[in-house]
Design a protein around this motif. Structure first.
Motif, PDB file in Angstrom:
ATOM      1  N   UNK A 154       0.983  -1.420  -0.117  1.00 22.56           N
ATOM      2  CA  UNK A 154      -0.083   0.095  -0.041  1.00 22.56           C
ATOM      3  C   UNK A 154       0.891   1.331   0.092  1.00 22.56           C
ATOM      4  N   UNK A 155       1.923   1.341   0.582  1.00 19.64           N
ATOM      5  CA  UNK A 155       2.840   2.230   0.718  1.00 19.64           C
ATOM      6  C   UNK A 155       3.361   2.642  -0.809  1.00 19.64           C
ATOM      7  N   UNK A 156       4.035   1.652  -1.170  1.00 19.51           N
ATOM      8  CA  UNK A 156       4.515   1.598  -2.704  1.00 19.51           C
ATOM      9  C   UNK A 156       3.450   2.223  -3.667  1.00 19.51           C
ATOM     10  N   UNK A 157       2.204   1.565  -3.520  1.00 21.11           N
ATOM     11  CA  UNK A 157       0.976   2.229  -4.514  1.00 21.11           C
ATOM     12  C   UNK A 157       0.926   3.541  -4.150  1.00 21.11           C
ATOM     13  N   UNK A 158       0.748   4.103  -3.031  1.00 23.33           N
ATOM     14  CA  UNK A 158       0.347   5.578  -2.609  1.00 23.33           C
ATOM     15  C   UNK A 158       1.672   6.406  -2.982  1.00 23.33           C
ATOM     16  N   UNK A 159       2.894   5.706  -2.826  1.00 24.76           N
ATOM     17  CA  UNK A 159       4.077   6.845  -3.263  1.00 24.76           C
ATOM     18  C   UNK A 159       4.192   6.831  -4.820  1.00 24.76           C
ATOM     19  N   UNK A 216      -8.425   5.660   0.211  1.00 28.70           N
ATOM     20  CA  UNK A 216      -8.992   5.261   1.509  1.00 28.70           C
ATOM     21  C   UNK A 216     -10.140   4.656   1.828  1.00 28.70           C
ATOM     22  N   UNK A 217     -11.067   4.842   0.551  1.00 27.71           N
ATOM     23  CA  UNK A 217     -12.114   3.871   0.743  1.00 27.71           C
ATOM     24  C   UNK A 217     -11.619   2.206   0.536  1.00 27.71           C
ATOM     25  N   UNK A 268      -6.348  -9.800  13.295  1.00 27.54           N
ATOM     26  CA  UNK A 268      -6.325  -8.498  14.015  1.00 27.54           C
ATOM     27  C   UNK A 268      -4.934  -7.424  13.484  1.00 27.54           C
ATOM     28  N   UNK A 269      -3.924  -7.995  13.534  1.00 25.88           N
ATOM     29  CA  UNK A 269      -2.706  -7.398  13.084  1.00 25.88           C
ATOM     30  C   UNK A 269      -2.908  -6.901  11.675  1.00 25.88           C
ATOM     31  N   UNK A 270      -3.518  -7.491  10.679  1.00 24.20           N
ATOM     32  CA  UNK A 270      -3.965  -7.042   9.435  1.00 24.20           C
ATOM     33  C   UNK A 270      -4.850  -5.938   9.311  1.00 24.20           C
ATOM     34  N   UNK A 271      -5.906  -6.106  10.110  1.00 22.90           N
ATOM     35  CA  UNK A 271      -6.885  -4.937  10.477  1.00 22.90           C
ATOM     36  C   UNK A 271      -6.315  -3.870  11.055  1.00 22.90           C
ATOM     37  N   UNK A 272      -5.582  -3.802  12.076  1.00 28.79           N
ATOM     38  CA  UNK A 272      -4.895  -2.703  12.635  1.00 28.79           C
ATOM     39  C   UNK A 272      -3.916  -2.136  11.939  1.00 28.79           C
ATOM     40  N   UNK A 273      -3.339  -2.628  10.835  1.00 26.68           N
ATOM     41  CA  UNK A 273      -2.300  -2.289   9.967  1.00 26.68           C
ATOM     42  C   UNK A 273      -3.058  -1.363   9.054  1.00 26.68           C
ATOM     43  N   UNK A 274      -4.207  -2.110   8.691  1.00 22.82           N
ATOM     44  CA  UNK A 274      -4.974  -1.103   7.513  1.00 22.82           C
ATOM     45  C   UNK A 274      -5.558   0.022   8.005  1.00 22.82           C
ATOM     46  N   UNK A 275      -5.791  -0.151   9.359  1.00 25.25           N
ATOM     47  CA  UNK A 275      -6.614   1.065   9.918  1.00 25.25           C
ATOM     48  C   UNK A 275      -5.581   2.220  10.284  1.00 25.25           C
ATOM     49  N   UNK A 276      -4.273   1.675  10.550  1.00 24.68           N
ATOM     50  CA  UNK A 276      -3.250   2.599  10.516  1.00 24.68           C
ATOM     51  C   UNK A 276      -2.704   3.472   9.386  1.00 24.68           C
ATOM     52  N   UNK A 277      -2.800   2.600   8.254  1.00 22.64           N
ATOM     53  CA  UNK A 277      -2.598   3.221   6.914  1.00 22.64           C
ATOM     54  C   UNK A 277      -3.788   4.051   6.712  1.00 22.64           C
ATOM     55  N   UNK A 327      -5.545   5.673   8.537  1.00 20.95           N
ATOM     56  CA  UNK A 327      -5.356   7.233   9.317  1.00 20.95           C
ATOM     57  C   UNK A 327      -4.414   7.966   8.764  1.00 20.95           C
ATOM     58  N   UNK A 328      -3.329   7.381   8.357  1.00 15.64           N
ATOM     59  CA  UNK A 328      -2.162   7.987   7.552  1.00 15.64           C
ATOM     60  C   UNK A 328      -2.695   8.825   6.336  1.00 15.64           C
ATOM     61  N   UNK A 329      -3.326   7.848   5.505  1.00 13.20           N
ATOM     62  CA  UNK A 329      -3.893   8.644   4.241  1.00 13.20           C
ATOM     63  C   UNK A 329      -5.077   9.675   4.701  1.00 13.20           C
ATOM     64  N   UNK A 330      -6.009   9.369   5.655  1.00  9.74           N
ATOM     65  CA  UNK A 330      -6.803  10.408   5.881  1.00  9.74           C
ATOM     66  C   UNK A 330      -6.219  11.691   6.282  1.00  9.74           C
ATOM     67  N   UNK A 331      -5.265  11.722   7.096  1.00 12.21           N
ATOM     68  CA  UNK A 331      -4.308  12.853   7.503  1.00 12.21           C
ATOM     69  C   UNK A 331      -3.746  13.659   6.264  1.00 12.21           C
ATOM     70  N   UNK A 332      -3.121  12.865   5.322  1.00 15.41           N
ATOM     71  CA  UNK A 332      -2.744  13.342   4.267  1.00 15.41           C
ATOM     72  C   UNK A 332      -3.690  13.955   3.380  1.00 15.41           C
ATOM     73  N   UNK A 333      -4.962  13.373   3.083  1.00 13.46           N
ATOM     74  CA  UNK A 333      -5.989  13.953   2.330  1.00 13.46           C
ATOM     75  C   UNK A 333      -6.412  15.122   3.322  1.00 13.46           C
ATOM     76  N   UNK A 334      -6.562  15.175   4.387  1.00 18.26           N
ATOM     77  CA  UNK A 334      -7.134  16.565   5.054  1.00 18.26           C
ATOM     78  C   UNK A 334      -6.070  17.680   4.868  1.00 18.26           C
ATOM     79  N   UNK A 335      -4.833  17.242   4.780  1.00 17.53           N
ATOM     80  CA  UNK A 335      -3.835  18.300   4.341  1.00 17.53           C
ATOM     81  C   UNK A 335      -3.938  18.564   2.853  1.00 17.53           C
ATOM     82  N   UNK A 336      -4.075  17.747   2.144  1.00 18.53           N
ATOM     83  CA  UNK A 336      -4.488  18.116   0.509  1.00 18.53           C
ATOM     84  C   UNK A 336      -5.532  19.050   0.458  1.00 18.53           C
ATOM     85  N   UNK A 337      -6.780  18.462   1.059  1.00 19.13           N
ATOM     86  CA  UNK A 337      -7.909  19.460   0.884  1.00 19.13           C
ATOM     87  C   UNK A 337      -7.626  20.878   1.494  1.00 19.13           C
ATOM     88  N   UNK A 338      -6.954  20.958   2.654  1.00 21.49           N
ATOM     89  CA  UNK A 338      -6.704  22.212   3.241  1.00 21.49           C
ATOM     90  C   UNK A 338      -5.898  23.042   2.275  1.00 21.49           C
TER      91      UNK A 338
END
Length: 143
Positions: free
Chosen positions: A37-42, A77-78, A93-102, A104-115
């Motif tokens: 996911x990090x590679x695709x986003x980069x 993000x969706x 659970x580990x996969x779910x938590x890592x996806x939720x963390x990712x 959260x990071x994408x949501x933060x970046x998206x909020x910054x992009x909108x701002x």
């Protein structure tokens, strides 16, 4: 006397939520998917930057590339949230938590992009109504 029909154990084993995912495969999947996911986003950010660079100062082209990147990030993000739900359904659970963390990071970046977009493209000031007359000091037209 009636007998209960026999249960089919193979039928329950086919469903991913019928048993908990092993910790080793869960952690390995979480790490592999997080890196993918990090590679695709980069790659998406790089491609968007190249589109903006290729616009050669054309503001409409730069704006189109920025809006396309914002829209792509929203869809990404969706997908991350859907994968987190799927991982939770599969009881990983580990996969779910890592996806939720990712997510959260994408949501933060998206909020910054909108701002950033809102700061560089403010809404136009409202036009005055038809009967509006400005009030100047000493003009006598002030209410």
């Amino acid at each position: 006397m009636t007998q209960a029909p026999p249960e089919h154990p193979s039928r329950h084993r086919r469903r991913p939520w019928s048993h908990r995912t092993s910790r080793t495969s869960d952690v390995l999947a979480a790490i592999a998917l997080f890196i993918a996911e990090a590679a695709v986003f980069a790659w998406s950010v790089f491609a968007s930057g190249m589109e903006g660079w290729a616009a050669q100062g054309d503001q409409d082209g730069i704006d189109a590339a920025t809006l396309a990147n914002i829209a792509w990030t929203e869809h990404f993000l969706y997908v991350l949230l859907a994968l987190a739900g799927l991982a939770a359904l599969c009881r990983a659970p580990w996969t779910a938590v890592s996806h939720l963390a990712a997510a959260g990071l994408v949501f933060t970046l998206l909020t910054g992009m909108h701002h950033g977009w809102d700061r560089t493209h403010p809404a136009p000031a409202p036009t005055p109504r038809a009967g509006y007359t400005p009030c100047y000091s000493g003009s006598g037209t002030c209410p």
